[in-house]
Scaffold this motif. Structure first.
Motif, short mmCIF file in Angstrom:
data_model
loop_
_atom_site.label_atom_id
_atom_site.label_comp_id
_atom_site.label_asym_id
_atom_site.label_seq_id
_atom_site.Cartn_x
_atom_site.Cartn_y
_atom_site.Cartn_z
N LEU A 434 29.30 -24.04 -8.09
CA LEU A 434 30.07 -25.23 -7.70
C LEU A 434 30.95 -25.72 -8.84
O LEU A 434 32.11 -26.09 -8.64
N ALA A 435 30.40 -25.70 -10.05
CA ALA A 435 31.17 -26.19 -11.20
C ALA A 435 32.36 -25.28 -11.50
O ALA A 435 33.43 -25.76 -11.90
N GLY A 436 32.18 -23.98 -11.30
CA GLY A 436 33.26 -23.05 -11.62
C GLY A 436 34.20 -22.75 -10.48
O GLY A 436 35.17 -22.01 -10.66
N MET A 437 33.95 -23.35 -9.30
CA MET A 437 34.76 -23.02 -8.13
C MET A 437 36.26 -23.28 -8.32
O MET A 437 37.09 -22.47 -7.88
N PRO A 438 36.68 -24.37 -8.94
CA PRO A 438 38.13 -24.60 -9.10
C PRO A 438 38.84 -23.52 -9.90
O PRO A 438 40.06 -23.39 -9.80
N THR A 439 38.11 -22.75 -10.70
CA THR A 439 38.75 -21.71 -11.50
C THR A 439 38.83 -20.37 -10.78
O THR A 439 39.48 -19.45 -11.27
N PHE A 440 38.18 -20.26 -9.61
CA PHE A 440 38.19 -19.00 -8.87
C PHE A 440 39.50 -18.82 -8.13
O PHE A 440 40.17 -19.80 -7.78
N PRO A 441 39.90 -17.57 -7.83
CA PRO A 441 41.07 -17.35 -6.98
C PRO A 441 40.86 -17.98 -5.61
O PRO A 441 39.72 -18.11 -5.14
N LEU A 442 41.97 -18.34 -4.97
CA LEU A 442 41.88 -19.07 -3.70
C LEU A 442 41.07 -18.31 -2.66
O LEU A 442 40.25 -18.89 -1.94
N MET A 444 38.61 -16.46 -2.98
CA MET A 444 37.18 -16.37 -3.28
C MET A 444 36.46 -17.70 -3.16
O MET A 444 35.23 -17.74 -3.22
N ARG A 445 37.20 -18.79 -2.98
CA ARG A 445 36.55 -20.10 -3.05
C ARG A 445 35.61 -20.37 -1.88
O ARG A 445 34.54 -20.95 -2.06
N SER A 446 36.00 -19.97 -0.67
CA SER A 446 35.11 -20.21 0.46
C SER A 446 33.82 -19.41 0.31
O SER A 446 32.73 -19.91 0.59
N SER A 447 33.93 -18.16 -0.16
CA SER A 447 32.73 -17.34 -0.39
C SER A 447 31.88 -17.94 -1.49
O SER A 447 30.64 -17.94 -1.41
N ALA A 448 32.54 -18.46 -2.54
CA ALA A 448 31.79 -19.09 -3.63
C ALA A 448 31.06 -20.33 -3.14
O ALA A 448 29.90 -20.58 -3.53
N GLY A 449 31.71 -21.12 -2.29
CA GLY A 449 31.07 -22.31 -1.74
C GLY A 449 29.85 -21.96 -0.90
O GLY A 449 28.81 -22.60 -0.99
N LEU A 450 29.99 -20.91 -0.08
CA LEU A 450 28.86 -20.47 0.74
C LEU A 450 27.75 -19.93 -0.14
O LEU A 450 26.56 -20.22 0.08
N GLY A 451 28.11 -19.16 -1.18
CA GLY A 451 27.08 -18.64 -2.09
C GLY A 451 26.35 -19.74 -2.82
O GLY A 451 25.12 -19.70 -2.97
N ALA A 452 27.10 -20.78 -3.26
CA ALA A 452 26.46 -21.91 -3.94
C ALA A 452 25.49 -22.61 -3.00
O ALA A 452 24.37 -22.97 -3.41
N ALA A 453 25.91 -22.79 -1.77
CA ALA A 453 25.02 -23.45 -0.80
C ALA A 453 23.76 -22.64 -0.55
O ALA A 453 22.65 -23.19 -0.44
N MET A 454 23.90 -21.31 -0.45
CA MET A 454 22.73 -20.48 -0.21
C MET A 454 21.75 -20.57 -1.38
O MET A 454 20.54 -20.66 -1.19
N PHE A 455 22.29 -20.56 -2.62
CA PHE A 455 21.41 -20.71 -3.79
C PHE A 455 20.70 -22.06 -3.77
O PHE A 455 19.49 -22.16 -4.04
N LEU A 456 21.45 -23.13 -3.45
CA LEU A 456 20.85 -24.46 -3.46
C LEU A 456 19.84 -24.62 -2.32
O LEU A 456 18.82 -25.29 -2.50
#
Length: 802
Positions: A434-442, A444-456
């Protein structure tokens, strides 16, 4: 194995949750796999009498949109050579082009299928189509029309898959759209082409779909030739070998199943969308089955602690305990799989009809018998069941023999060392994403958000025994003065593992519901803001039931067309494809294409146009969007259309176009895509909720049944059946509330991260959309199932005493 069979046979209620979970999982996988394997590409029906098809060489980009073409001269010369081969009756080029029928000034049929609906008359032989009335076209403005087109027409918004399946714009699904006027030989028909509205003289009708004009007229209107069909006599393989030798590197010879690669793009897209849903259902079904089986087996092992300790006391080794539990699970999984696989396959045809109706499969799709799907689903069910029971067997094998002498209502240890290690690690991983999401390519952000949620979510589930205690104390505080409240509070705190097992599936379901639905809604809001900001606050002229605006529709507004074409561009050893708009005086590359090619302004690149012609052009500039001179687009892509134009004045009404405010158009586009997304969400959330129902129901049923002695003690102390029901119902609702609160909290945190990343991308504030309705519905379902499962054993025991 005999001990395992006896255990399953005499205590099947303890394995009911595993049985139902595997049954449902295998049924979902079997039905989905049957649908997926039944939905395979098929060559267009208009090539049924051409067992050999020759196409241009495959583009080197790997993108199916970059299909190369021959020029009309190249195709004619190659067809002449192929036609002289032994065994070839005829070699017929098929240069297709865009055409739609107009009814009362409105375009009819499916707009995407219309892109390939015009053909030369000679191509009718490739489908063995014959005249049913009249004569063949002989001059410009004459046409032979398919019998389906001449009889009926589908109004705008009709059934796209039906039209696509027939390969024509005017195929009609039963009951969709009003009837059109009949067209016969000697009458005229209004059509819309890339140049604009035209009136054609109908010289005849044919027993196949489409519009057929003279060969010369088709070549003039088409953007190159992409298929040459061969009708043959004798041995097809000999013709294939001879054609391959003749064509060499200038084409690809296709026969048999290879012809299916020519399925129209409109149908392929429908199949692809349906396949994504089926793949998602299979993946989620397998994951949820592991989750439920693991939870069920863990609770079962905890309840059987004394029994397993007794086995250890009489000499059973840890390995024997593990093998017994694996054998029990294998028997239950095989039984569930052997019932679930045929059930899923039997339901597949019903699901197939539904998928056709909502546009996830093309019309005419039929479900076929797929034994591979049945066998594979049974084996997968066995595998995921064994994967789910692995952790429970490992813990069960470590139970000491002295546990057979112990009996306590309190859980021996709710938090294992593995939970203490993995829980914080998952929380750290989710927070880091979640903290690094703004630095990811556009992208990849939805996948990163879903991955963060799954970890949490995993972190919350692993740490739930720790989190439950303070949550329960807080929630139960107002009722601590009552006897029922005190019993609910103490019973929950004593059985933390039981509560955690009940809360975990609720946590996952509520969390995924809030996350998926909230992310989609938030991104839709952001997309509307972002797209609207690209244009001035004005009306725009957009397609009305057509794939684009014709030249006449644009010219009527006094505007310059912005024709869109697809180019193949080569620089050095690299080739890539991309869209370019017709404007300016030279070639302008977009930044992505320039990066792919390693080119810059001043470089000379090789451009292959839609009609197959090549040209060496210098790169004038590298900008955000690609463009090429308008005259080159008109010359090499006569079928090119304009996507939309911004209006300066009031729109002049023209066929195939309509005027709307820019914001309304953007929201229409978003809502159109949103309907498919909502369908995916409904299926995924529905499946998740179904598994949650199994997990919650089974967990509480097992736990409540195992607490008979505790409830008997309550009755001996003076409690009635109603009071016992209130206690177990309160505990069930408390567990569901804790799970829903944790899941919702995790999802909202993840949603906030997604929103922040999107805001950073578009540079504007957007609202955080929380799907209260779907969240409340899922939570209420979990609560209702929990109450039912908790109350059933109590009521059954009460009836037994009476």
């Amino acid at each position: 194995m005999s001990a395992a069979w006896a255990m399953v046979r005499h205590r099947f209620a303890s394995f009911a949750g595993t049985f139902v979970a595997v049954f449902l999982g295998v049924a979902v996988v079997s039905g989905s796999a049957t649908l997926y394997l039944s939905s395979q590409p098929q060559a267009p029906a208009r090539y049924d009498q051409a067992p050999v098809l020759v196409t241009p060489p495959n583009a080197e980009t790997g993108d199916t949109r970059d299909q190369q073409a021959w020029t009309a001269a190249e195709a004619s010369a190659l067809a002449a050579r192929l036609g002289s081969l032994p065994g070839v009756m005829a070699a017929v080029p098929d240069p297709w082009f865009y055409v739609q029928r107009l009814e009362a000034g409105r375009a009819t049929g499916d707009d995407q299928a219309a892109l390939i609906d015009g053909h030369p008359w000679s191509a009718a032989t490739l489908g063995a189509y014959r005249l049913t009335d009249g004569r063949a076209p002989k001059a410009k403005g004459e046409v032979v029309i398919g019998t389906d087109v001449s009889a009926t027409a589908t109004a705008r918004g009709g059934t796209a898959p039906a039209a696509a399946a027939a390969g024509t714009t005017a195929s009609v699904a039963a009951g969709s759209g009003p009837r059109g006027s009949a067209v016969t030989a000697g009458t005229t028909v209004e059509v819309l082409t890339a140049t604009g509205p035209e009136t054609w003289q109908v010289t005849g009708t044919v027993d196949g779909p489409g519009f057929y004009v003279t060969d010369g007229e088709a070549a003039r209107r088409a953007s190159g030739v992409r298929v040459i069909g061969l009708t043959v006599t004798g041995d097809v393989q000999k013709v294939v070998d001879a054609a391959a030798a003749e064509v060499g590197s200038s084409g690809v010879v296709r026969s048999g199943a290879e012809r299916d690669a020519l399925e129209p793009g409109s149908i392929t897209r429908v199949r692809w969308i349906g396949a994504q849903l089926l793949i998602a259902l299979v993946s989620l079904g397998a994951f949820a089955t592991v989750f439920v089986v693991s939870s069920t087996c863990a609770l079962s092992a905890a309840q059987r602690r004394r029994e397993l300790g007794l086995l250890r006391a009489v000499g059973a080794t840890p390995g024997q305990v593990r093998r017994m539990m694996y054998a029990e699970t294998s028997l239950v999984a095989l039984l569930a799989g052997l019932i679930g696989a045929p059930a899923g396959a039997a339901a597949a045809p019903l699901l197939g009809d539904a998928m056709v109706g909502i546009g996830l499969e093309p019309a005419g799709f039929t479900v076929t018998w797929q034994p591979t799907a049945l066998i594979g689903s049974v084996l997968l069910g066995l595998f995921v069941a064994l994967a789910g029971v692995t952790a429970a067997t490992r813990r069960a094998s470590r139970i000491p023999p002295l546990d057979a002498l112990r009996e306590a209502a309190a859980d021996p240890r709710a938090m294992t060392p593995a939970r203490w290690v993995m829980g914080p690690l998952c929380a750290i991983a989710g927070g880091a994403l979640l903290a690094g999401m703004p630095t990811f390519p556009l992208e990849m952000r939805s996948s990163a958000g879903l991955g963060a949620a799954m970890f949490l979510l995993c972190a919350a589930a692993l740490l739930s025994p720790v989190l439950i205690v303070p949550l329960v104390r807080t929630v139960a505080r107002p009722w601590r003065g009552t006897a029922t409240g005190m019993l609910v509070r103490e019973g929950t705190l004593t059985g933390v593992r039981r509560v955690a097992s009940t809360a975990a599936p609720v946590l996952a379901t509520v969390g995924l519901t809030v996350l998926l639905a909230g992310t989609v809604a938030t991104i839709e809001v952001a997309a509307g803001i972002d797209e609207t900001a690209k244009y001035p606050a004005a009306d725009v002229l957009v397609p009305d039931g057509t794939p684009g605006l014709s030249a006449a529709a644009v010219a009527a507004q006094g505007a310059e067309p912005a024709l869109t074409t697809r180019l193949l561009i080569t620089h050095g050893d690299t080739t890539t494809g991309g869209y370019a708009t017709g404007r300016g005086d030279g070639l302008v590359l977009d930044q992505f294409t320039a990066s792919e090619l390693g080119s810059k302004a001043g470089d000379v690149v090789t451009v292959r146009f839609a009609d197959g012609a090549r040209a060496e052009l210098p790169v004038d500039a590298v900008e955000e969007e690609a463009s090429i001179p308008q005259d080159l687009v008109r010359r090499h892509d006569p079928d090119a259309l304009t996507s939309m134009i911004v209006l300066k004045d009031t729109a002049v009404p023209t066929p195939g176009a309509r005027s709307v405010p820019i914001r309304d158009f953007v929201m229409e586009e978003i809502e159109e895509e949103g309907r498919l997304v909502d369908l995916f969400l409904l299926a995924l959330i529905g499946l998740t909720a179904g598994y949650t129902a199994i997990a919650v129901g089974n967990t509480l049923l097992m736990a409540t049944t195992a607490r008979r002695v505790e409830f008997q003690a309550l009755r001996l102390a003076g409690a009635g059946t109603g009071q016992v029901l209130r206690v177990v119902s309160g505990e069930a609702l408390l567990a569901v509330s804790v799970g829903a609160a944790l899941g919702g909290l995790v999802a909202v945190i993840s949603l906030a991260g997604v929103r922040a990343a999107v805001e950073d991308e578009i540079g504007r504030d957007i609202d955080l959309v929380i799907p209260w309705g779907s969240t409340a519905a899922v939570t209420a379902l979990c609560a209702a199932l929990a109450l039912t499962a908790a109350a059933f054993p109590v009521l059954r025991a009460a009836r037994g005493r009476s």
